[in-house]
Design a protein around this motif. Structure first.
Motif, PDB file in Angstrom:
ATOM      1  N   LEU A   1       0.830  -1.205   0.000  1.00 28.87           N
ATOM      2  CA  LEU A   1       0.000   0.000   0.000  1.00 28.87           C
ATOM      3  C   LEU A   1       0.863   1.252   0.000  1.00 28.87           C
ATOM      4  O   LEU A   1       0.520   2.260  -0.632  1.00 28.87           O
ATOM      5  N   ARG A   2       1.982   1.197   0.690  1.00 28.53           N
ATOM      6  CA  ARG A   2       2.903   2.333   0.650  1.00 28.53           C
ATOM      7  C   ARG A   2       3.471   2.495  -0.757  1.00 28.53           C
ATOM      8  O   ARG A   2       3.549   3.613  -1.273  1.00 28.53           O
ATOM      9  N   ALA A   3       3.849   1.381  -1.380  1.00 28.77           N
ATOM     10  CA  ALA A   3       4.430   1.442  -2.720  1.00 28.77           C
ATOM     11  C   ALA A   3       3.436   1.987  -3.750  1.00 28.77           C
ATOM     12  O   ALA A   3       3.833   2.633  -4.723  1.00 28.77           O
ATOM     13  N   SER A   4       2.153   1.748  -3.502  1.00 27.53           N
ATOM     14  CA  SER A   4       1.134   2.225  -4.440  1.00 27.53           C
ATOM     15  C   SER A   4       0.658   3.639  -4.120  1.00 27.53           C
ATOM     16  O   SER A   4      -0.254   4.146  -4.773  1.00 27.53           O
ATOM     17  N   GLY A   5       1.262   4.254  -3.088  1.00 28.32           N
ATOM     18  CA  GLY A   5       0.944   5.640  -2.763  1.00 28.32           C
ATOM     19  C   GLY A   5      -0.248   5.828  -1.854  1.00 28.32           C
ATOM     20  O   GLY A   5      -0.677   6.963  -1.614  1.00 28.32           O
ATOM     21  N   LYS A   6      -0.797   4.734  -1.292  1.00 28.75           N
ATOM     22  CA  LYS A   6      -1.966   4.850  -0.422  1.00 28.75           C
ATOM     23  C   LYS A   6      -1.601   5.105   1.034  1.00 28.75           C
ATOM     24  O   LYS A   6      -2.460   5.488   1.830  1.00 28.75           O
ATOM     25  N   LEU A   7      -0.340   4.862   1.392  1.00 26.14           N
ATOM     26  CA  LEU A   7       0.113   5.083   2.768  1.00 26.14           C
ATOM     27  C   LEU A   7       1.455   5.791   2.763  1.00 26.14           C
ATOM     28  O   LEU A   7       2.302   5.535   1.902  1.00 26.14           O
ATOM     29  N   ASP A   8       1.648   6.647   3.740  1.00 29.02           N
ATOM     30  CA  ASP A   8       2.932   7.294   4.002  1.00 29.02           C
ATOM     31  C   ASP A   8       3.231   7.058   5.478  1.00 29.02           C
ATOM     32  O   ASP A   8       2.485   7.512   6.343  1.00 29.02           O
ATOM     33  N   PHE A   9       4.295   6.338   5.776  1.00 32.51           N
ATOM     34  CA  PHE A   9       4.575   5.946   7.155  1.00 32.51           C
ATOM     35  C   PHE A   9       4.824   7.137   8.075  1.00 32.51           C
ATOM     36  O   PHE A   9       4.741   7.007   9.291  1.00 32.51           O
ATOM     37  N   ASP A  10       5.150   8.293   7.513  1.00 31.50           N
ATOM     38  CA  ASP A  10       5.474   9.453   8.344  1.00 31.50           C
ATOM     39  C   ASP A  10       4.353  10.488   8.400  1.00 31.50           C
ATOM     40  O   ASP A  10       4.537  11.586   8.922  1.00 31.50           O
ATOM     41  N   ARG A  11       3.186  10.132   7.919  1.00 31.55           N
ATOM     42  CA  ARG A  11       2.008  10.981   8.077  1.00 31.55           C
ATOM     43  C   ARG A  11       1.281  10.625   9.361  1.00 31.55           C
ATOM     44  O   ARG A  11       1.250   9.451   9.771  1.00 31.55           O
ATOM     45  N   PRO A  12       0.657  11.590  10.031  1.00 30.91           N
ATOM     46  CA  PRO A  12      -0.117  11.279  11.243  1.00 30.91           C
ATOM     47  C   PRO A  12      -1.300  10.358  10.936  1.00 30.91           C
ATOM     48  O   PRO A  12      -1.891  10.415   9.847  1.00 30.91           O
ATOM     49  N   LEU A  13      -1.634   9.541  11.912  1.00 30.56           N
ATOM     50  CA  LEU A  13      -2.782   8.645  11.761  1.00 30.56           C
ATOM     51  C   LEU A  13      -4.049   9.420  11.418  1.00 30.56           C
ATOM     52  O   LEU A  13      -4.871   8.967  10.608  1.00 30.56           O
ATOM     53  N   VAL A  14      -4.221  10.594  12.036  1.00 28.54           N
ATOM     54  CA  VAL A  14      -5.469  11.346  11.864  1.00 28.54           C
ATOM     55  C   VAL A  14      -5.619  11.922  10.467  1.00 28.54           C
ATOM     56  O   VAL A  14      -6.703  12.383  10.100  1.00 28.54           O
ATOM     57  N   SER A  15      -4.558  11.888   9.655  1.00 24.19           N
ATOM     58  CA  SER A  15      -4.704  12.332   8.275  1.00 24.19           C
ATOM     59  C   SER A  15      -5.423  11.285   7.432  1.00 24.19           C
ATOM     60  O   SER A  15      -5.871  11.576   6.327  1.00 24.19           O
ATOM     61  N   TYR A  16      -5.525  10.064   7.976  1.00 26.09           N
ATOM     62  CA  TYR A  16      -6.259   8.996   7.312  1.00 26.09           C
ATOM     63  C   TYR A  16      -7.612   8.737   7.965  1.00 26.09           C
ATOM     64  O   TYR A  16      -8.601   8.443   7.307  1.00 26.09           O
TER      65      TYR A  16
END
Length: 286
Positions: free
Chosen positions: A1-16
């Motif tokens: 999911l990170r590789a496909s651009g759906k997740l960024d490990f350094d974004r806050p949880l609340v941004s999702y």
């Protein structure tokens, strides 16, 4: 999911998923959760009929290690949010199917009773009612006309409330932190598949001189006469089941011990120490 651009490990949880009112909790990132440095508790508890406590960090996120099932459950909800799938279905599609794990699930299936290793207490007696929640949840899913894998958070949270339990993660199935049901053959397939991923032994948060935590895995660095050796490890600690896995990325070798008794830690420690010829720091920490 990170590789496909759906997740960024350094974004806050609340941004999702904006469901954390506490100011410090709003700074927790996916990387903090994956490395157990969020500061969240392992599990929250409350008395029946009383409101659930807020999910809030006990220390500044990223400053130290504290194992948290709550963090992984929150990540489970984020994965459902970004994919639109139930967590069980998502895990099947992204992990179990490509790894060839044909006997694994997040909610125990009564159809497998004749080949299930039943849980036991410290006296060697069978545990009672261990299957009650899984059976009831599968019945609930059937009434909704859905496979249990396709249930999403709002549905299994409603099931938990209807069952008379607090709507908190420790009472919920499926559960990313604790509810995997698998076989020895399937777990071996998972390890062969997982160890191909680079960077699993990169430290995210240090625990002590010998132990640290990466993204999902504990890390041991053990000095030897021939140079340091690095092992990855994880453990399972549920009622009636005590398990441990140890892997060495440099060689691709891995060992795991599954037990179906509350005294199983004594067994897996002896087996893994004897098999590797090393006193592993993880056992002293546990």
């Amino acid at each position: 999911l990170r590789a496909s651009g759906k997740l960024d490990f350094d974004r806050p949880l609340v941004s999702y998923l904006d469901d954390l009112p506490h100011p410090t909790a709003r700074t927790v990132t996916l990387r903090h959760v994956l490395s157990h440095s969020s500061g969240f508790p392992n599990w929250r508890f409350t008395e029946r009929g009383k409101p659930a406590p807020q999910l809030e960090p006990a220390f500044p996120p990223g400053s130290k290690f504290q194992y948290s099932g709550e963090g992984y459950f929150y990540l489970q909800r984020i994965l459902e949010e970004v994919t639109g799938q139930g967590f069980g279905q998502l895990l099947h599609d992204l992990v179990m199917k490509p790894a060839g794990m044909t006997a694994s699930t997040l909610v125990w299936d009564p159809a497998t009773l004749d080949r299930t290793a039943l849980p036991h207490n410290r006296r060697g007696e069978p545990r009672q009612n261990w299957d009650k929640t899984a059976r009831a949840l599968r019945d609930y899913a059937a009434k909704l006309g859905k496979p249990v894998e396709q249930l999403r958070y709002t549905e299994y949270a409603a099931f938990t409330r209807d069952s008379g339990n607090p709507p908190l993660p420790n009472w919920m199935l499926p559960n990313a932190a604790s509810s995997l049901i698998t076989s020895a053959a399937d777990y071996a397939r998972f390890l062969c598949w997982a160890l191909k991923n680079p960077g699993l032994d990169q430290t995210a948060i240090k625990m002590n001189d010998s132990l640290s935590w990466g993204l999902g895995w504990g890390i041991e660095r053990i000095p030897t006469a021939k140079g340091a050796r690095t092992f990855l490890w994880q453990w399972g600690d549920n009622g009636g089941y005590k398990n441990f896995v140890l892997a060495e990325p440099a060689t691709g070798d891995a060992l795991f011990v599954f037990t179906n008794g509350d005294s199983g830690a004594r067994l897996y420690e002896r087996v893994l120490t004897r098999a590797t010829g090393i006193e592993h720091p993880a056992f002293f920490w546990l």
